[in-house]
Scaffold this motif. Structure first.
Motif, mmCIF file in Angstrom:
data_model
loop_
_atom_site.group_PDB
_atom_site.id
_atom_site.type_symbol
_atom_site.label_atom_id
_atom_site.label_comp_id
_atom_site.label_asym_id
_atom_site.label_seq_id
_atom_site.Cartn_x
_atom_site.Cartn_y
_atom_site.Cartn_z
ATOM 1 N N SER A 201 -4.580 5.944 1.411
ATOM 2 C CA SER A 201 -4.720 4.770 2.365
ATOM 3 C C SER A 201 -5.622 4.091 2.675
ATOM 4 C CB SER A 201 -3.765 5.134 3.468
ATOM 5 O OG SER A 201 -2.638 5.624 3.467
ATOM 6 N N ALA B 251 -3.636 1.917 7.901
ATOM 7 C CA ALA B 251 -3.774 0.713 6.838
ATOM 8 C C ALA B 251 -2.806 -0.385 7.456
ATOM 9 C CB ALA B 251 -3.252 0.974 5.601
ATOM 10 N N GLY C 50 0.775 -1.339 -0.077
ATOM 11 C CA GLY C 50 -0.048 0.003 -0.035
ATOM 12 C C GLY C 50 0.926 1.104 -0.058
ATOM 13 N N ARG C 51 2.010 1.261 0.668
ATOM 14 C CA ARG C 51 2.773 2.503 0.329
ATOM 15 C C ARG C 51 3.369 2.724 -0.804
ATOM 16 N NH1 ARG C 51 5.955 -0.615 5.497
ATOM 17 N NH2 ARG C 51 5.333 -2.219 3.868
ATOM 18 N N VAL D 255 -0.012 4.229 -2.640
ATOM 19 C CA VAL D 255 0.130 5.745 -2.130
ATOM 20 C C VAL D 255 0.963 6.608 -2.812
ATOM 21 C CG1 VAL D 255 0.275 7.329 -0.269
ATOM 22 C CG2 VAL D 255 -0.959 5.214 0.086
ATOM 23 N N PHE E 254 0.214 5.991 7.071
ATOM 24 C CA PHE E 254 -0.192 4.795 6.179
ATOM 25 C C PHE E 254 -0.382 3.828 7.585
ATOM 26 C CE2 PHE E 254 0.592 0.795 4.360
ATOM 27 C CZ PHE E 254 -0.497 0.939 3.280
ATOM 28 N N TRP F 260 -7.119 1.933 -0.353
ATOM 29 C CA TRP F 260 -6.308 0.938 -0.488
ATOM 30 C C TRP F 260 -7.001 -0.260 0.348
ATOM 31 C CZ3 TRP F 260 -3.184 -2.026 2.807
ATOM 32 C CH2 TRP F 260 -2.216 -3.024 2.229
ATOM 33 N N THR G 7 -2.525 11.390 1.073
ATOM 34 C CA THR G 7 -1.996 9.965 1.699
ATOM 35 C C THR G 7 -3.208 9.233 2.275
ATOM 36 O OG1 THR G 7 0.165 10.728 1.711
ATOM 37 C CG2 THR G 7 -0.293 9.016 3.247
#
Ligand SMILES: [Zn+2]
Length: 305
Positions: A192, A295, A163-164, A167, A291, A195, A188
């Motif tokens: 996040s 997440a 996910g990073r 993003v 994040f 996602w 962000t």
């Protein structure tokens, strides 16, 4: 269609910017697999004038899609398919799809029949038995599962990317699109949450159908390509060793005839990129922390640290 050989729809779901177009293009190099793009854009906008196929020709006169449309129109109606796409496009139509073939589902069986006709038209014209659709919508995926029959097999491939990285990629894209430069506030946080939402919804919608659902991480195709391709090969009951070896050799994969979907389709050819970890240096620390808060638990569920 009792006498037709079975065809398989491989429905690819992922959060945006997760590499599903690249992976689908690579799978489409297998002799039994055809990568068709985002089929929810058929008939509109894909079959209206002005759309260009990835082969470079207008979709209306492309050597592949023109006969597909002709074949579809032998037994099905393009206007009705257009209405289907309006009726069944978004989340609001999910309850009607989940009712599937029950009497309460009204016109769903006709929609299911048109979906199969479209997939079968593509299979016949391409001479391939596995058709890849990267539409990504959860409702369409469930519609395929409800439409499944002995002549239409349905498999869902869920592609997850760190996910990073997603993003960072979406923020970079936004910065390119927004002329003023810089990021919109809260980008962000928003990406996040998107996602998390997309990936969890796919797990909820498809994850229990273990015979029809496979989740792969994009990073595994560069970290351990043998195992990653072997899992898909077993899922689809095909031999992917040739494809895997080409990826390991760093080969470029031509895109073919894709009339809808990611802009990568117009780039001619794609490559599996070496593991992308730009986020470790390019995503600001504060954003990495944000994040993790929003997440992190979902990321751990998918095996990310
Ligand atoms: Zn074409």
């Amino acid at each position: 269609m009792p006498d037709s050989p079975p065809v398989t729809i491989l429905y690819v779901v992922s959060s945006p910017h997760s590499g599903s177009t690249v992976l689908s293009t690579i799978l489409g190099s297998h002799p039994d697999i055809f990568f068709a793009g985002e089929l929810y854009e058929i008939p509109e906008p894909a079959w209206i004038p002005g759309v260009t196929c990835s082969c470079g020709k207008p979709a209306a006169t492309c050597d592949f899609w023109r006969p597909v449309r002709k074949r579809f129109e032998r037994t099905a109606d393009v206007e009705a398919l257009h209405r289907d796409e309006g009726n069944y496009r978004n989340w609001k139509s999910l309850p009607r799809v989940l009712l599937g073939r029950t009497p309460a589902a009204a016109d769903f069986p006709q929609y299911a029949a048109r979906l199969e006709t479209l997939v079968r038209s593509i299979a016949t014209e391409s001479g391939k038995r596995i058709i890849v659709d990267t539409s990504k919508g959860g409702t369409r995926g469930r519609a395929y599962l409800e439409a499944a029959s002995p002549s239409l097999q349905v498999k869902v491939l869920h592609v997850v990317r760190d996910g990073r990285g997603v993003v960072l990629s979406r923020r970079n894209r936004e910065a390119r699109v927004v002329e003023t430069g810089g990021y919109k506030p809260h980008a962000t946080l928003r990406y996040s949450l998107l996602w998390v939402g997309a990936n969890l919804s796919y797990v909820l919608l498809f994850g229990l159908r273990r015979d029809r659902y496979l989740r792969v991480r994009l990073e595994d195709f560069t970290r351990d390509p043998d195992r990653a391709f072997d899992r898909i090969a077993r899922f689809l009951s095909i031999d992917l060793s040739g494809v895997r070896d080409q990826v390991k050799a760093g080969a470029a994969f031509p895109v073919g005839h894709v009339i809808a979907g990611n802009r990568l389709r117009l780039s001619g050819a794609v490559r599996m990129r070496p593991e992308a970890s730009e986020w470790t240096t390019q995503l600001p620390r504060a954003d990495q922390r944000l994040f993790a808060i929003v997440a992190g638990w979902t990321a751990r569920l998918f095996g990310y640290s």
